[in-house]
Motif scaffolding. Structure first.
Motif, PDB file in Angstrom:
ATOM      1  N   GLY A 297     102.278 -56.163  42.846  1.00  0.00           N
ATOM      2  CA  GLY A 297     102.543 -56.370  44.270  1.00  0.00           C
ATOM      3  C   GLY A 297     101.594 -55.647  45.193  1.00  0.00           C
ATOM      4  N   ALA A 298     100.674 -54.855  44.667  1.00  0.00           N
ATOM      5  CA  ALA A 298      99.736 -54.118  45.522  1.00  0.00           C
ATOM      6  C   ALA A 298      98.482 -53.748  44.739  1.00  0.00           C
ATOM      7  CB  ALA A 298     100.416 -52.872  46.117  1.00  0.00           C
ATOM      8  N   ALA A 299      98.416 -52.511  44.232  1.00  0.00           N
ATOM      9  CA  ALA A 299      97.163 -51.992  43.674  1.00  0.00           C
ATOM     10  C   ALA A 299      96.753 -52.652  42.374  1.00  0.00           C
ATOM     11  CB  ALA A 299      97.271 -50.476  43.474  1.00  0.00           C
ATOM     12  N   GLY A 300      97.726 -53.047  41.534  1.00  0.00           N
ATOM     13  CA  GLY A 300      97.366 -53.706  40.281  1.00  0.00           C
ATOM     14  C   GLY A 300      96.634 -55.011  40.529  1.00  0.00           C
ATOM     15  N   GLN A 301      97.196 -55.853  41.380  1.00  0.00           N
ATOM     16  CA  GLN A 301      96.527 -57.120  41.698  1.00  0.00           C
ATOM     17  C   GLN A 301      95.223 -56.877  42.456  1.00  0.00           C
ATOM     18  OE1 GLN A 301      97.706 -61.633  42.416  1.00  0.00           O
ATOM     19  NE2 GLN A 301      99.001 -60.220  43.526  1.00  0.00           N
ATOM     20  N   ALA A 302      95.174 -55.801  43.248  1.00  0.00           N
ATOM     21  CA  ALA A 302      93.925 -55.476  43.938  1.00  0.00           C
ATOM     22  C   ALA A 302      92.814 -55.161  42.947  1.00  0.00           C
ATOM     23  CB  ALA A 302      94.146 -54.295  44.884  1.00  0.00           C
ATOM     24  N   VAL A 303      93.110 -54.399  41.907  1.00  0.00           N
ATOM     25  CA  VAL A 303      92.107 -54.112  40.885  1.00  0.00           C
ATOM     26  C   VAL A 303      91.759 -55.384  40.115  1.00  0.00           C
ATOM     27  CG1 VAL A 303      91.680 -52.847  38.737  1.00  0.00           C
ATOM     28  CG2 VAL A 303      92.700 -51.676  40.695  1.00  0.00           C
ATOM     29  N   GLN A 304      92.750 -56.216  39.829  1.00  0.00           N
ATOM     30  CA  GLN A 304      92.485 -57.499  39.173  1.00  0.00           C
ATOM     31  C   GLN A 304      91.533 -58.341  40.023  1.00  0.00           C
ATOM     32  OE1 GLN A 304      96.085 -59.691  38.383  1.00  0.00           O
ATOM     33  NE2 GLN A 304      95.040 -61.404  37.397  1.00  0.00           N
ATOM     34  N   ASN A 305      91.770 -58.384  41.333  1.00  0.00           N
ATOM     35  CA  ASN A 305      90.870 -59.112  42.232  1.00  0.00           C
ATOM     36  C   ASN A 305      89.481 -58.489  42.254  1.00  0.00           C
ATOM     37  OD1 ASN A 305      92.345 -61.323  43.340  1.00  0.00           O
ATOM     38  ND2 ASN A 305      93.587 -59.888  44.522  1.00  0.00           N
ATOM     39  N   ALA A 306      89.433 -57.155  42.250  1.00  0.00           N
ATOM     40  CA  ALA A 306      88.132 -56.485  42.247  1.00  0.00           C
ATOM     41  C   ALA A 306      87.356 -56.797  40.980  1.00  0.00           C
ATOM     42  CB  ALA A 306      88.337 -54.976  42.404  1.00  0.00           C
ATOM     43  N   ASN A 307      88.044 -56.828  39.857  1.00  0.00           N
ATOM     44  CA  ASN A 307      87.375 -57.215  38.610  1.00  0.00           C
ATOM     45  C   ASN A 307      86.768 -58.612  38.725  1.00  0.00           C
ATOM     46  OD1 ASN A 307      88.069 -54.817  37.276  1.00  0.00           O
ATOM     47  ND2 ASN A 307      89.940 -55.667  36.403  1.00  0.00           N
ATOM     48  N   LEU A 308      87.526 -59.530  39.321  1.00  0.00           N
ATOM     49  CA  LEU A 308      87.050 -60.910  39.453  1.00  0.00           C
ATOM     50  C   LEU A 308      85.815 -60.991  40.349  1.00  0.00           C
ATOM     51  CD1 LEU A 308      90.492 -62.734  39.804  1.00  0.00           C
ATOM     52  CD2 LEU A 308      88.835 -63.109  37.967  1.00  0.00           C
ATOM     53  N   ILE A 309      85.825 -60.292  41.477  1.00  0.00           N
ATOM     54  CA  ILE A 309      84.689 -60.422  42.387  1.00  0.00           C
ATOM     55  C   ILE A 309      83.466 -59.671  41.887  1.00  0.00           C
ATOM     56  CG2 ILE A 309      86.191 -60.827  44.365  1.00  0.00           C
ATOM     57  CD1 ILE A 309      85.657 -58.032  45.339  1.00  0.00           C
ATOM     58  N   CYS A 310      83.697 -58.699  41.002  1.00  0.00           N
ATOM     59  CA  CYS A 310      82.567 -57.924  40.464  1.00  0.00           C
ATOM     60  C   CYS A 310      82.044 -58.481  39.138  1.00  0.00           C
ATOM     61  CB  CYS A 310      82.973 -56.465  40.272  1.00  0.00           C
ATOM     62  SG  CYS A 310      83.264 -55.577  41.819  1.00  0.00           S
ATOM     63  N   GLY A 311      82.617 -59.566  38.653  1.00  0.00           N
ATOM     64  CA  GLY A 311      82.151 -60.170  37.412  1.00  0.00           C
ATOM     65  C   GLY A 311      82.540 -59.407  36.169  1.00  0.00           C
ATOM     66  N   LEU A 312      83.619 -58.621  36.247  1.00  0.00           N
ATOM     67  CA  LEU A 312      84.092 -57.840  35.112  1.00  0.00           C
ATOM     68  C   LEU A 312      85.201 -58.588  34.385  1.00  0.00           C
ATOM     69  CD1 LEU A 312      84.397 -54.397  36.927  1.00  0.00           C
ATOM     70  CD2 LEU A 312      82.534 -55.143  35.426  1.00  0.00           C
ATOM     71  N   PRO A 313      85.521 -58.178  33.157  1.00  0.00           N
ATOM     72  CA  PRO A 313      86.710 -58.741  32.510  1.00  0.00           C
ATOM     73  C   PRO A 313      87.926 -58.533  33.410  1.00  0.00           C
ATOM     74  CG  PRO A 313      85.436 -57.475  30.937  1.00  0.00           C
ATOM     75  CD  PRO A 313      84.811 -57.225  32.275  1.00  0.00           C
ATOM     76  N   GLU A 314      88.719 -59.559  33.542  1.00  0.00           N
ATOM     77  CA  GLU A 314      89.845 -59.514  34.479  1.00  0.00           C
ATOM     78  C   GLU A 314      90.826 -58.386  34.165  1.00  0.00           C
ATOM     79  OE1 GLU A 314      93.003 -62.838  36.238  1.00  0.00           O
ATOM     80  OE2 GLU A 314      91.375 -63.410  34.892  1.00  0.00           O
ATOM     81  N   THR A 315      90.917 -58.026  32.899  1.00  0.00           N
ATOM     82  CA  THR A 315      91.891 -57.033  32.463  1.00  0.00           C
ATOM     83  C   THR A 315      91.364 -55.601  32.502  1.00  0.00           C
ATOM     84  OG1 THR A 315      91.193 -57.398  30.179  1.00  0.00           O
ATOM     85  CG2 THR A 315      93.077 -58.674  30.966  1.00  0.00           C
ATOM     86  N   ALA A 316      90.123 -55.399  32.926  1.00  0.00           N
ATOM     87  CA  ALA A 316      89.520 -54.065  32.885  1.00  0.00           C
ATOM     88  C   ALA A 316      90.365 -53.059  33.664  1.00  0.00           C
ATOM     89  CB  ALA A 316      88.102 -54.098  33.451  1.00  0.00           C
ATOM     90  N   GLY A 317      90.744 -51.984  33.026  1.00  0.00           N
ATOM     91  CA  GLY A 317      91.532 -50.947  33.671  1.00  0.00           C
ATOM     92  C   GLY A 317      92.989 -51.268  33.867  1.00  0.00           C
ATOM     93  N   LEU A 318      93.439 -52.412  33.352  1.00  0.00           N
ATOM     94  CA  LEU A 318      94.808 -52.867  33.615  1.00  0.00           C
ATOM     95  C   LEU A 318      95.594 -53.147  32.338  1.00  0.00           C
ATOM     96  CD1 LEU A 318      94.029 -55.342  36.534  1.00  0.00           C
ATOM     97  CD2 LEU A 318      95.141 -53.101  36.746  1.00  0.00           C
ATOM     98  N   ASP A 319      95.102 -52.669  31.209  1.00  0.00           N
ATOM     99  CA  ASP A 319      95.738 -52.979  29.935  1.00  0.00           C
ATOM    100  C   ASP A 319      96.916 -52.072  29.597  1.00  0.00           C
ATOM    101  OD1 ASP A 319      94.383 -55.217  29.086  1.00  0.00           O
ATOM    102  OD2 ASP A 319      92.701 -54.059  28.304  1.00  0.00           O
ATOM    103  N   GLY A 320      97.180 -51.075  30.417  1.00  0.00           N
ATOM    104  CA  GLY A 320      98.251 -50.140  30.119  1.00  0.00           C
ATOM    105  C   GLY A 320      99.611 -50.821  30.065  1.00  0.00           C
ATOM    106  N   ALA A 321     100.460 -50.370  29.127  1.00  0.00           N
ATOM    107  CA  ALA A 321     101.807 -50.919  29.001  1.00  0.00           C
ATOM    108  C   ALA A 321     102.713 -50.368  30.091  1.00  0.00           C
ATOM    109  CB  ALA A 321     102.387 -50.560  27.622  1.00  0.00           C
ATOM    110  N   PRO A 322     103.771 -51.082  30.448  1.00  0.00           N
ATOM    111  CA  PRO A 322     104.734 -50.564  31.428  1.00  0.00           C
ATOM    112  C   PRO A 322     105.343 -49.232  30.972  1.00  0.00           C
ATOM    113  CG  PRO A 322     105.110 -52.889  31.005  1.00  0.00           C
ATOM    114  CD  PRO A 322     104.110 -52.444  29.987  1.00  0.00           C
TER     115      PRO A 322
END
Length: 325
Positions: A297-322
Motif C-alpha cells: 500500500g505504500a513503500a513496497g509498491q514504490a520500490v517495485q515501481n522503482a525497480n521497473l523504471i530502473c530496469g532491475l528485476p521487479e523483485t529486487a529488495g522485496l523477497d523478504g517473507a511476511p
C-alpha cells in the motif's frame, strides 16, 4: 550497479518503510534523506535499528534546487505537499511519489505495478497508488478484465490499521486512547482515494463506475488493509478464482487463495492476497483483498515501481517473507 537514491519525508511511516527496504536493496544506495520536522538529526537518532552504514547520514531540509546528484527520489509527503516541490526536481532524477498529489495527473504514470508493469518500465515520473486502491484494484482487476462483474454499483467495505493515517495522524481519533478497543468509520462519501479507484475501474472494464460506494474503517491494529467488495455478477466462485490465477500467473507478488485472506499474512511484505466467494443465483460476487498498508500500500509498491523504471528485476529488495506471528 549502484543507483543513488534519496527519500523525502523519511520520518513518516511511509518514508521509514522505504528506508527499511532500501537499506537492504542490492542496487539502491541511500545517499540523501530529507524531512522538515527531523532535519538536522542523524538517521540513527530517528531509527535506532538502522544499518551501521547509514547511521551517520544527516536528515536535511529539502529545497529541490539543492538536491545532491541523485538517480532516483522517493517522495513520501502528505497529500497537497508534493506537487509544487516535485515540479522543481530536475527532469533527469526519476521520482516515485508515494503521496497522493500525482495519481492520474498529466505527465505522471499511475504505478499499479502488479497490473500494468509494462506501462511503468522506463518512465521517470510514477504516482504510487494509495493503500486502499492497492488492495481494491488488485482484487477487482481479474474480474473486471474478464467481464465477470459489472463495473457499476461496487460496494467497498475497507478496514485499515492506524499507521495508514500517517505518523501522528493529524487527528485526535488516531491516538491510542481513541483507537484502542474501538472501530471507526471515516471519510464517508468523499474519501481522497475514491477518484483513482473509480478511474481505474473504468479503465480496466471499459464501463462506468457509477454507483461506487467506499467506506473505510479504522481498526485498532498498527498495519494492514482488508477490503471486502460486493459486486454484481453471475460468475461462480471457481470461475472467479480461475480468472485471478490466470490473470496473475506470472506476477510475483499476488497470491490467489481459496480461503478468505487475513491481514497478518501480508505484514511487512509487498504481497497482495485475493480471494472470492460467489452466489450466481443471487447475482452476487464477494471479492476480498489484503495488503500491508505500508508495504504494497505504500513503500513496497514504490520500490517495485522503482525497480521497473530502473530496469532491475521487479523483485529486487522485496523477497523478504511476511512477519509472522
Amino acid at each position: 550497479m549502484s543507483i543513488r537514491v534519496g527519500i523525502v519525508g523519511i520520518s513518516g511511516f511511509g518514508g521509514g518503510e522505504a528506508l527499511r527496504l532500501i537499506a537492504s536493496h542490492p542496487s539502491f544506495e541511500l545517499v540523501y534523506a530529507a524531512g522538515d520536522g527531523s532535519a538536522g538529526s542523524r538517521l540513527i537518532d530517528r531509527f535506532p535499528g538502522v544499518p551501521g552504514k547509514l547511521a551517520g547520514l544527516v536528515i536535511e531540509k529539502w529545497p529541490p534546487e539543492t538536491l545532491p546528484k541523485l538517480d532516483l527520489l522517493f517522495a513520501s509527503l502528505p497529500t497537497g505537499a508534493s506537487a509544487e516541490a516535485l515540479a522543481r526536481v530536475p527532469q533527469e532524477v526519476r521520482i516515485v511519489d508515494i503521496g497522493g498529489d500525482h495519481r492520474y495527473a498529466e505527465g505522471w504514470t499511475y504505478g499499479l505495478a502488479d497490473i500494468w508493469p509494462d506501462r511503468i518500465r522506463g518512465q521517470s515520473r510514477i504516482a504510487n497508488p494509495g493503500c486502499f486502491p492497492a488492495a481494491t484494484l488488485n482484487t477487482l482487476a481479474p474480474l473486471l478484465a474478464g467481464g465477470l462483474i459489472e463495473p457499476g454499483n461496487i460496494v467497498i467495505d475497507a478496514k485499515t490499521g492506524i499507521s495508514g493515517a500517517g505518523r501522528g495522524g493529524g487527528d485526535s481519533r488516531f491516538g491510542y486512547a481513541e483507537s484502542n478497543e474501538n472501530l471507526q468509520p471515516y471519510g464517508l462519501l468523499t474519501h481522497v482515494h475514491m477518484p483513482e479507484m473509480a478511474t481505474t475501474i473504468e479503465r480496466l472494464s471499459g464501463g462506468k463506475a457509477t454507483g461506487l460506494v467506499f467506506t473505510p474503517h479504522l481498526v485498532p491494529m498498527t498495519r494492514g488493509v482488508l477490503v471486502t467488495l460486493y459486486c454484481r455478477g453471475s460468475a461462480t466462485t471457481e470461475q472467479c478464482l480461475d480468472a485471478a490465477r490466470s490473470f496473475y500467473a506470472d506476477r510475483p507478488f499476488v497470491r490467489v487463495t481459496d480461503t478468505p485472506p487475513q491481514t497478518k499474512w501480508a505484514t511487512g511484505s509487498n504481497l497482495s492476497f485475493v480471494s472470492y466467494a460467489a452466489d450466481p443465483a443471487r447475482n452476487l460476487v464477494i471479492a476480498m483483498g489484503v495488503v500491508d498498508n505500508l508495504g504494497k500500500g505504500a513503500a513496497g509498491q514504490a520500490v517495485q515501481n522503482a525497480n521497473l523504471i530502473c530496469g532491475l528485476p521487479e523483485t529486487a529488495g522485496l523477497d523478504g517473507a511476511p512477519v509472522w506471528p
